[in-house]
Design a protein around this motif. Structure first.
Motif, PDB file in Angstrom:
ATOM      1  N   UNK A 112       0.839  -1.193   0.000  1.00 22.04           N
ATOM      2  CA  UNK A 112       0.000   0.000   0.000  1.00 22.04           C
ATOM      3  C   UNK A 112       0.871   1.238   0.000  1.00 22.04           C
ATOM      4  N   UNK A 113       0.749   2.042  -1.054  1.00 19.48           N
ATOM      5  CA  UNK A 113       1.518   3.269  -1.194  1.00 19.48           C
ATOM      6  C   UNK A 113       0.671   4.432  -0.694  1.00 19.48           C
ATOM      7  N   UNK A 114       1.015   5.061   0.444  1.00 22.08           N
ATOM      8  CA  UNK A 114       0.163   6.115   1.006  1.00 22.08           C
ATOM      9  C   UNK A 114       0.092   7.362   0.133  1.00 22.08           C
ATOM     10  N   UNK A 115       1.077   7.538  -0.754  1.00 22.59           N
ATOM     11  CA  UNK A 115       1.050   8.696  -1.645  1.00 22.59           C
ATOM     12  C   UNK A 115       0.359   8.396  -2.968  1.00 22.59           C
ATOM     13  N   UNK A 116      -0.045   7.135  -3.182  1.00 13.02           N
ATOM     14  CA  UNK A 116      -0.633   6.771  -4.466  1.00 13.02           C
ATOM     15  C   UNK A 116       0.423   6.818  -5.543  1.00 13.02           C
ATOM     16  N   UNK A 117       0.057   7.317  -6.698  1.00 14.67           N
ATOM     17  CA  UNK A 117       1.034   7.426  -7.775  1.00 14.67           C
ATOM     18  C   UNK A 117       0.991   6.236  -8.697  1.00 14.67           C
ATOM     19  N   UNK A 118       1.845   6.261  -9.690  1.00 14.34           N
ATOM     20  CA  UNK A 118       1.838   5.235 -10.730  1.00 14.34           C
ATOM     21  C   UNK A 118       3.142   4.463 -10.765  1.00 14.34           C
ATOM     22  N   UNK A 119       3.843   4.441  -9.673  1.00 17.86           N
ATOM     23  CA  UNK A 119       5.124   3.741  -9.634  1.00 17.86           C
ATOM     24  C   UNK A 119       4.930   2.260  -9.937  1.00 17.86           C
ATOM     25  N   UNK A 120       5.887   1.690 -10.649  1.00 21.29           N
ATOM     26  CA  UNK A 120       5.828   0.275 -10.992  1.00 21.29           C
ATOM     27  C   UNK A 120       5.639  -0.570  -9.735  1.00 21.29           C
ATOM     28  N   UNK A 121       4.760  -1.560  -9.822  1.00 20.12           N
ATOM     29  CA  UNK A 121       4.388  -2.358  -8.651  1.00 20.12           C
ATOM     30  C   UNK A 121       5.591  -3.048  -8.019  1.00 20.12           C
ATOM     31  N   UNK A 122       6.423  -3.672  -8.839  1.00 21.99           N
ATOM     32  CA  UNK A 122       7.560  -4.403  -8.286  1.00 21.99           C
ATOM     33  C   UNK A 122       8.571  -3.441  -7.667  1.00 21.99           C
ATOM     34  N   UNK A 123       8.751  -2.275  -8.279  1.00 23.44           N
ATOM     35  CA  UNK A 123       9.682  -1.288  -7.723  1.00 23.44           C
ATOM     36  C   UNK A 123       9.179  -0.801  -6.368  1.00 23.44           C
ATOM     37  N   UNK A 124       7.883  -0.552  -6.275  1.00 19.13           N
ATOM     38  CA  UNK A 124       7.316  -0.107  -5.001  1.00 19.13           C
ATOM     39  C   UNK A 124       7.454  -1.193  -3.946  1.00 19.13           C
ATOM     40  N   UNK A 125       7.228  -2.453  -4.333  1.00 17.72           N
ATOM     41  CA  UNK A 125       7.298  -3.557  -3.376  1.00 17.72           C
ATOM     42  C   UNK A 125       8.702  -3.759  -2.835  1.00 17.72           C
TER      43      UNK A 125
END
Length: 458
Positions: free
Chosen positions: A46-59
């Motif tokens: 869960x990204x609290x800022x939202x955004x469109x960052x790639x899922x794997x990069x965020x994980x």
């Protein structure tokens, strides 16, 4: 930051229930899910800022190494849905160099607010100051690092801040319960702290079963707090962050006045995160003062009419602003958090059981994760050894500075074993001529952490 002036209060929690109702359809969108984690079905990042960052990069963001995440997830899968308060031994990579007993003392950073509540003649402004004192604590609670679980019998002492003497003690190991007592010229603070948790895979819900009471000395007013639950997101994958959606209720047990503040849940693209809105009510459930702000920045108040609308000409006035913090601090510590870890806030003759003396905490503070981990394991093994000795002797652990009450007390999330301060610490300090620290005393290199009750520990 808007005010709740367009909402009509319904006495106590009714107004906030209506807010929650309007958010119900938004609930599924209040968290930004980053999917696509192969092999980890059911986990959300869960990204609290939202955004469109790639899922794997965020994980991949966060402090875990890939191999640590994989092994931890394999171990933790069996605990999904369970209360993991004291079931799991965690690696020090997710810890901060502070014990939970020390973190309990962080509430005292803004003690001037409770001093103001005691001095205040207006009963409703008194509740503004007192409730803001508790809201201000959430800035420290947003840190996503885990404090060390206290060893049974461990203590933490603090002096040299706002004229306060603060003492906390770990009074139970199973279940984990901490008790604390603080006092200065204006107020007496008492808490029995216990939590219930629910592990959800990549997040954990935390329910505060504890009881907090404050007595204001001038008029003898007694205040009781019911805080909202919290949720720690992205435990294993992603950037760990904390949210505390729900109601904070502070009740004046003497007069019947109360404060009900609604902590907004974090929404899509971070909407609503940190926001707090609510009212001070009189004993007849009539709104008298509206309060609004962000728990990580500032809280303000404004006089209102019986419908909750701002009074004509009433100004929105700031009552609290968060103190400046060090830039890019590794553990997101405030200056006050660093003071708590230092000996600047310690009495002259420190108890051997004090959290500052823990070797695992000190090693982590110095950046030695390997030594911190080994010392943590050693302390936990000694704790188990002491338990065996106690059981073999048919003895029961008895806290030194707090006494257990015979009856359980109810809380919104379950019953609580209540502990009361017994006053013996005051007698101890009087006999030891306590005061501020003297240069050269309380050297971590020369004192050994010793909360143990028995000498025959191996």
């Amino acid at each position: 930051m808007g005010t709740p002036q367009d909402k009509k209060p319904q006495g106590g929690g009714g107004f906030f229930a209506s807010i929650a109702s309007t958010l119900s359809n938004f609930g599924t969108a209040m968290q930004k899910s980053v999917n696509g984690l192969v092999g980890y079905e059911g986990l959300e990042v869960i990204n609290p800022e939202g955004g469109t960052e790639d899922a794997e990069a965020e994980a991949q963001r966060g402090r875990w190494r890939q191999e640590d995440r994989d092994s931890y997830w394999k171990m933790m899968q069996k605990y999904i849905g369970a209360d993991v308060t004291s079931l799991v031994t965690l690696p020090v990579v997710i810890f901060e160099p502070m014990s939970m007993l020390q973190k309990m003392a962080e509430l005292m950073e803004y003690s001037y607010l409770m001093d103001s509540a005691d001095k205040c003649e207006d009963p409703h402004m008194r509740m503004v100051y007192a409730s803001t004192f508790f809201v201000a604590n959430y800035y420290a609670l947003q840190r996503a690092w885990k404090p060390f679980n206290p060893i049974l019998g461990e203590t933490y002492e603090m002096v040299n801040h706002g004229g306060i003497t603060f003492l906390s003690e770990q009074v139970s190991h199973h279940p984990p319960i901490s008790a604390a007592h603080a006092e200065n010229d204006h107020f007496v603070y008492d808490i029995t702290s216990k939590v219930k948790t629910k592990f959800l895979g990549n997040s954990i819900d935390i329910y505060p079963l504890g009881r907090t009471r404050v007595t204001l000395k001038k008029d003898g007013v007694s205040l009781e707090l019911v805080p909202p639950p919290s949720k720690v997101n992205n435990l294993i994958f992603g950037r760990t962050w904390v949210d505390s959606p729900g109601e904070l209720i502070l009740t004046n047990l003497t007069t019947g006045d109360k404060v009900v503040l609604y902590f907004q849940p974090c929404g899509w693209f971070g909407a609503g995160r940190y926001e707090v809105d609510g009212y001070v009510y009189n004993a007849a459930d009539e709104p008298k003062i509206l309060m609004t702000g962000k728990w990580n920045e500032t809280i303000s108040y404004q006089l209102c009419d019986s419908e909750g609308e701002p009074q004509p000409g009433a100004e929105l006035t700031q009552v609290w602003k968060v103190a400046e913090s060090p830039v890019n601090d590794k553990y997101q510590y405030t200056y006050f958090a660093h003071k708590i870890n230092s000996f600047d806030t310690a009495p002259k003759k420190l108890l051997e059981s004090d959290s500052r003396l823990r070797p695992d905490r000190y090693a982590l503070e110095k950046g030695d994760l390997s030594k911190s981990g080994s010392e943590k394991s050693r302390l936990e093994e000694r704790q188990r050894a002491e338990k065996k000795i106690r059981e073999s002797k048919g003895e029961k652990f008895i806290p030194k500075w707090f006494d257990a009450e015979e009856e359980m007390v109810p809380t919104p999330w379950g019953e609580l074993e209540l502990y009361r301060y017994n006053g013996k610490y005051d007698e101890y300090r009087a006999s030891s001529s306590s005061g501020g620290r003297i240069e050269g005393e309380n050297d971590i290199r020369s004192e050994e952490f010793n909360p143990w009750k028995y000498e025959e520990l191996s």
